[in-house]
Design a protein around this motif. Structure first.
Motif, PDB file in Angstrom:
ATOM      1  N   LYS A 205      25.985   3.274  19.739  1.00  0.00           N
ATOM      2  CA  LYS A 205      25.357   4.305  20.954  1.00  0.00           C
ATOM      3  C   LYS A 205      26.734   4.271  21.773  1.00  0.00           C
ATOM      4  N   HIS A 206      26.362   6.039  21.498  1.00  0.00           N
ATOM      5  CA  HIS A 206      27.559   6.418  23.450  1.00  0.00           C
ATOM      6  C   HIS A 206      26.511   7.377  24.045  1.00  0.00           C
TER       7      HIS A 206
ATOM      8  N   THR B  17      24.602   9.932  22.176  1.00  0.00           N
ATOM      9  CA  THR B  17      24.528   9.976  20.496  1.00  0.00           C
ATOM     10  C   THR B  17      24.451  11.032  19.110  1.00  0.00           C
TER      11      THR B  17
ATOM     12  N   ASN C 259      23.363  10.383  27.466  1.00  0.00           N
ATOM     13  CA  ASN C 259      23.485   9.513  25.990  1.00  0.00           C
ATOM     14  C   ASN C 259      23.828  10.692  25.147  1.00  0.00           C
TER      15      ASN C 259
ATOM     16  N   PHE D  75      37.218  11.627  22.847  1.00  0.00           N
ATOM     17  CA  PHE D  75      36.611  10.751  22.198  1.00  0.00           C
ATOM     18  C   PHE D  75      35.716  10.885  20.944  1.00  0.00           C
TER      19      PHE D  75
ATOM     20  N   THR E 178      34.039   2.672  18.955  1.00  0.00           N
ATOM     21  CA  THR E 178      32.789   2.598  19.513  1.00  0.00           C
ATOM     22  C   THR E 178      32.578   0.895  19.564  1.00  0.00           C
TER      23      THR E 178
ATOM     24  N   ARG F 287      34.244   8.642  17.576  1.00  0.00           N
ATOM     25  CA  ARG F 287      33.318   7.140  17.053  1.00  0.00           C
ATOM     26  C   ARG F 287      33.617   6.183  16.906  1.00  0.00           C
TER      27      ARG F 287
ATOM     28  N   ILE G 232      33.762   7.031  28.748  1.00  0.00           N
ATOM     29  CA  ILE G 232      32.525   6.708  27.602  1.00  0.00           C
ATOM     30  C   ILE G 232      31.641   5.349  27.680  1.00  0.00           C
TER      31      ILE G 232
ATOM     32  N   SER H 278      30.467   3.506  24.300  1.00  0.00           N
ATOM     33  CA  SER H 278      30.433   3.244  23.209  1.00  0.00           C
ATOM     34  C   SER H 278      30.309   1.643  22.677  1.00  0.00           C
ATOM     35  N   THR H 279      29.240   1.763  22.382  1.00  0.00           N
ATOM     36  CA  THR H 279      28.730   0.153  21.760  1.00  0.00           C
ATOM     37  C   THR H 279      27.899   0.589  20.865  1.00  0.00           C
TER      38      THR H 279
END
Lengths: 204, 146
Positions: free
Chosen positions: A18-19, A69, A67, A100, A105, A102, A12, A14-15
């Motif tokens: 946005k995953h 997200t 994506n 995962f 992130t 979020r 993954i 994730s920033t």
């Protein structure tokens, strides 16, 4: 027909909420390999017989990323899996190791631009989406003890922070805050600007 | 919710629901009956019972409703999953409040919750689940207004 191997190196990225699920390509000489992705939230594991839900945008895709997200929209542990497909042949599922959530992130300091518009101290903030709020700190240079704070819940084009004293220098820094995961980024670099005006020389 | 502080991403839940609201409500043929609002609106309840009602209604949706809402539409199923997982996350926080006795039910609320279950059990399970899901905005409105 040789067995199709499942995708490897599933991970993954994730920033800033946005995953993306990514994996290494599966190589089959002379063939176009496609991939399909599915997810499973904690709800599906505990209350819906561990069902998996396909992500249609990442069904039979040739990309090696997806994506996710829009589907990772709760602060719970998600499982993710991807398989390779060539024609009617499908590989076993390759499953992301672990879950995962979020909440993990990575958050980057927001991009911002500080503007001195005459006597007005303004700041332009990066629009990172509806989940983001901003905490903006600003102070008059030399008065670092009297820092003021402004919370910006919705990013409009420009945010008015203060009316400045003529010729004075003002400094600003900002961080993001995401209520859904109750976390903040680190602060951006400090930016300083000078108000117009200041000591004018009167020629007698 | 009174002394119980629960982080709820209402905007996310509402956004998810709004994208499937018309689809779900179109699947509910019985327009004359409401599960959440019959015989009385949630708004009639005492605000002091807000935590208890929210806790029990989130349990209701997680335990009874969402699992019977599977549709043939993959996109709708994804959105239901989003809402269900959000409810699960919130329910966990509500459960902690409940265990700390910050989420107690008055008699009036207990009766209201009983009536909701009676309304729910008066229909076949799929119809009841789809109708309850279609009425999610009633719950969200009440949570935001009260």
């Amino acid at each position: 027909d040789a067995l199709l191997s499942p995708p490897q190196n599933i991970s993954i990225l994730s920033t800033n909420m946005k995953h993306f699920l990514t994996w290494s390509p599966v190589i089959v000489q002379g063939e176009t390999v496609k991939y399909s992705v599915e997810f499973q939230g904690e709800y599906e594991r505990e209350y819906a017989n561990e069902t998996w839900i396909p992500i249609s945008e990442c069904s039979l895709t040739t990309a090696t990323e997806c994506n996710i997200t829009e589907d990772i929209s709760a602060t719970v542990a998600y499982s993710l899996r991807v398989r390779a497909e060539v024609g009617a042949r499908s590989s076993e599922w390759g499953t992301l190791q672990g879950f995962f959530n979020r909440i993990t992130t990575s958050l980057t300091p927001p991009l911002m631009k500080v503007i001195a518009d005459g006597y007005h101290l303004l700041v332009e903030l990066e629009d990172l989406g509806p989940a983001f709020q901003f905490c903006v700190l600003y102070w008059k240079k030399g008065q670092e003890r009297r820092v003021q704070q402004k919370v910006v819940k919705e990013v409009s084009s420009v945010v008015h922070l203060d009316t400045m004293e003529a010729g004075a220098d003002y400094c600003v820094k900002a961080q993001t805050y995401i209520e859904a995961i109750n976390r903040s980024s680190s602060f951006s670099q400090t930016q300083c600007v000078r108000a117009q005006g200041g000591t004018s020389m009167w020629l007698v | 919710l009174g002394s119980c502080r629960v982080p709820i991403s209402m905007a996310e839940i509402r956004a998810g629901f709004n994208t499937i609201k018309a689809n779900i409500q179109a699947r509910d043929p019985i327009k004359t009956l409401s599960i959440l609002s019959y015989p009385h609106s949630l708004h009639k309840l005492k605000s002091s019972d807000r935590c208890c009602i929210t806790h029990h209604l989130f349990n209701f949706y997680v335990d009874k409703v969402f699992k019977h809402c599977k549709t043939e539409d993959s996109y709708v199923n994804r959105k239901i999953s989003s809402i269900a997982n959000s409810f699960l996350s919130v329910r966990r926080s509500l459960q902690q409040c409940h265990e700390q006795n910050k989420c107690l039910c008055g008699q009036e609320s207990t009766e209201k919750l009983r009536q909701i279950l009676v309304n729910y059990q008066g229909l076949n399970v799929t119809s009841a689940a789809i109708k309850s899901l279609g009425e999610l905005d009633i719950l969200l409105d009440w949570m935001e207004k009260s």
